[in-house]
Design a protein around this motif. Structure first.
Motif, PDB file in Angstrom:
ATOM      1  N   TYR A   2       0.838  -1.204   0.000  1.00  0.00           N
ATOM      2  CA  TYR A   2       0.000   0.000   0.000  1.00  0.00           C
ATOM      3  C   TYR A   2       0.872   1.254   0.000  1.00  0.00           C
ATOM      4  N   GLU A   3       1.917   1.275   0.805  1.00  0.00           N
ATOM      5  CA  GLU A   3       2.795   2.447   0.842  1.00  0.00           C
ATOM      6  C   GLU A   3       3.422   2.689  -0.525  1.00  0.00           C
ATOM      7  N   TRP A   4       3.742   1.602  -1.216  1.00  0.00           N
ATOM      8  CA  TRP A   4       4.303   1.734  -2.573  1.00  0.00           C
ATOM      9  C   TRP A   4       3.296   2.396  -3.513  1.00  0.00           C
ATOM     10  N   ILE A   5       2.118   1.806  -3.623  1.00  0.00           N
ATOM     11  CA  ILE A   5       1.174   2.276  -4.641  1.00  0.00           C
ATOM     12  C   ILE A   5       0.509   3.601  -4.246  1.00  0.00           C
ATOM     13  N   SER A   6       0.481   3.914  -2.961  1.00  0.00           N
ATOM     14  CA  SER A   6      -0.099   5.194  -2.563  1.00  0.00           C
ATOM     15  C   SER A   6       0.757   6.363  -3.019  1.00  0.00           C
ATOM     16  N   GLY A   7       2.024   6.098  -3.367  1.00  0.00           N
ATOM     17  CA  GLY A   7       2.886   7.142  -3.902  1.00  0.00           C
ATOM     18  C   GLY A   7       2.832   7.255  -5.402  1.00  0.00           C
ATOM     19  N   THR A   8       2.104   6.323  -6.067  1.00  0.00           N
ATOM     20  CA  THR A   8       2.065   6.348  -7.534  1.00  0.00           C
ATOM     21  C   THR A   8       0.652   6.059  -8.033  1.00  0.00           C
ATOM     22  N   GLY A   9       0.384   4.792  -8.399  1.00  0.00           N
ATOM     23  CA  GLY A   9      -0.833   4.460  -9.123  1.00  0.00           C
ATOM     24  C   GLY A   9      -2.130   4.664  -8.387  1.00  0.00           C
ATOM     25  N   ALA A  10      -2.119   4.643  -7.050  1.00  0.00           N
ATOM     26  CA  ALA A  10      -3.358   4.816  -6.294  1.00  0.00           C
ATOM     27  C   ALA A  10      -3.708   6.277  -6.044  1.00  0.00           C
ATOM     28  N   ARG A  11      -2.805   7.189  -6.359  1.00  0.00           N
ATOM     29  CA  ARG A  11      -3.042   8.588  -6.002  1.00  0.00           C
ATOM     30  C   ARG A  11      -4.298   9.175  -6.649  1.00  0.00           C
ATOM     31  N   PRO A  12      -4.584   8.912  -7.926  1.00  0.00           N
ATOM     32  CA  PRO A  12      -5.824   9.479  -8.483  1.00  0.00           C
ATOM     33  C   PRO A  12      -7.070   9.012  -7.741  1.00  0.00           C
ATOM     34  N   VAL A  13      -7.098   7.750  -7.333  1.00  0.00           N
ATOM     35  CA  VAL A  13      -8.258   7.219  -6.608  1.00  0.00           C
ATOM     36  C   VAL A  13      -8.348   7.838  -5.219  1.00  0.00           C
ATOM     37  N   LEU A  14      -7.253   7.855  -4.507  1.00  0.00           N
ATOM     38  CA  LEU A  14      -7.259   8.390  -3.149  1.00  0.00           C
ATOM     39  C   LEU A  14      -7.673   9.862  -3.127  1.00  0.00           C
ATOM     40  N   GLN A  15      -7.219  10.603  -4.121  1.00  0.00           N
ATOM     41  CA  GLN A  15      -7.539  12.027  -4.143  1.00  0.00           C
ATOM     42  C   GLN A  15      -8.961  12.296  -4.630  1.00  0.00           C
TER      43      GLN A  15
END
Length: 281
Positions: free
Chosen positions: A209-222
Motif C-alpha cells: 500500500y505504501e508503494w502504490i499510494s505514492g504512484t498508481g493509487a493517487r488518483p483514486v485516493l484524491q
C-alpha cells in the motif's frame, strides 16, 4: 493528473531507481559526443542529475507536469550549483510540441508515458527531436493487471466509493515491448525492446500500500472525500495483505516493466507510415 508527494515517492528509491539505470545502461551514446539530453517526466530530479557524469559535456533538462516534483528538483539544482542541469514545469506533450527538431542526442522517459493515453502517437514527434544517430529510451510499468491494481479497481467500484472513485480507477491498455519494437522500427530506428519482472522485497507495515499510494493509487485516493478515504484505505490494505502476504524476510512485490531503446538512423522516419493498429491504441 493527481498531485504528487515527493517524500512518499522516494520512500522506495532503490526499487524505483533500478529500472532507470537498467534503461540508461542500454543507451550507447558515447561520453564525449552528447551535448543535449532531456528527461521527460523527471520527478524529483535525482535520476536526471545522475546523467551529468554519464555525459560530462551535455546540458541536461528535466521536464515534469508536477509542481511539487519540480520544486524538489530545483532544490537539487541549487544544492549542486551547476549550470548544466535545469528543470521545466511543463506537460510533456506541450514540451514536445514546442521543442526544436533534431535538437537532442538523448531523450529519456522513465515511468511516465503510462499516464499519457495513446502515447505511441507521440513517437514520431519524439524521434523527430533526435539528431541523426540520437537515442530514445522509454520504460513504463507493465503490471496494470497485477493484484495491486486489480484490487484497487475492485474496491473503487464498490459502494460507497464508486460514485467518487470508479472513474479515477480506470486505466487504459499499455504497449508491450513488441509494440514499441514495431512502432519505432517503422520510424527508421534500430530498436532494443525487452521486459523484466523485478521481485521487489519491501519492508515495513503495509508496504505494498505504501508503494502504490505514492504512484498508481493517487488518483483514486484524491478522488475520495475526506470522510470516506480512511475506510477505503483500510479495506484496500486488508486485500493487499492477503494478496501479498508478509514473509520472514519482507513482502514480495513482483513488478513487470517494459523497456525500449531506439537509435535514430539516417532514414527519414516520415517516409515510414506507422504500422497498422499502433496509432489507435
Amino acid at each position: 493528473m493527481p498531485t504528487w508527494d515527493p517524500e512518499q515517492y522516494v520512500r522506495f528509491a532503490d526499487h524505483r531507481d533500478r529500472p532507470f539505470h537498467d534503461l540508461v545502461a542500454r543507451v550507447g551514446a558515447g561520453r564525449e559526443e552528447v551535448e543535449a539530453v532531456v528527461d521527460l517526466g523527471c520527478g524529483p530530479g535525482t535520476l536526471t542529475a545522475s546523467l551529468l557524469p554519464r555525459w560530462p559535456h551535455a546540458r541536461v533538462v528535466g521536464v515534469d507536469s508536477s509542481a511539487e516534483m519540480i520544486g524538489r528538483a530545483r532544490d537539487l539544482v541549487r544544492d549542486r550549483g551547476t549550470d548544466r542541469l535545469s528543470f521545466l514545469h511543463q506537460d510533456l506533450r506541450d514540451w514536445i510540441a514546442g521543442a526544436d527538431s533534431s535538437a537532442y542526442d538523448v531523450i529519456v522517459t522513465n515511468a511516465t508515458l503510462q499516464w499519457v493515453p495513446d502515447h505511441l502517437d507521440l513517437l514520431p514527434d519524439l524521434v523527430d527531436l533526435l539528431r541523426p544517430g540520437g537515442w530514445f529510451a522509454v520504460q513504463i510499468p507493465g503490471n496494470h493487471d497485477a493484484p495491486l491494481h486489480a484490487l484497487l479497481r475492485e474496491v473503487a467500484r464498490t459502494e460507497p466509493y464508486a460514485e467518487h472513485a470508479a472513474a479515477a480507477s480506470d486505466r487504459f491498455s499499455l504497449p508491450g515491448p513488441g509494440d514499441y519494437l514495431t512502432a519505432l522500427s517503422a520510424l527508421g530506428c534500430s530498436v532494443d525492446a525487452w521486459e523484466t519482472t523485478y521481485y521487489q522485497v519491501l519492508q515495513g507495515e503495509d508496504p505494498v500500500y505504501e508503494w502504490i499510494s505514492g504512484t498508481g493509487a493517487r488518483p483514486v485516493l484524491q478522488a475520495l472525500p475526506d470522510d470516506l478515504r480512511p475506510r477505503f484505505v483500510a479495506e484496500y490494505q486488508e486485500r493487499l495483505r492477503a494478496a501479498y502476504p508478509a514473509q520472514p524476510f519482507g513482502t514480495v512485490l513482483p513488478f513487470r516493466r517494459v523497456f525500449a531503446v531506439a537509435r535514430r538512423g539516417a532514414v527519414e522516419h516520415g517516409s515510414h507510415p506507422a504500422p497498422e493498429g499502433t496509432r489507435d491504441r
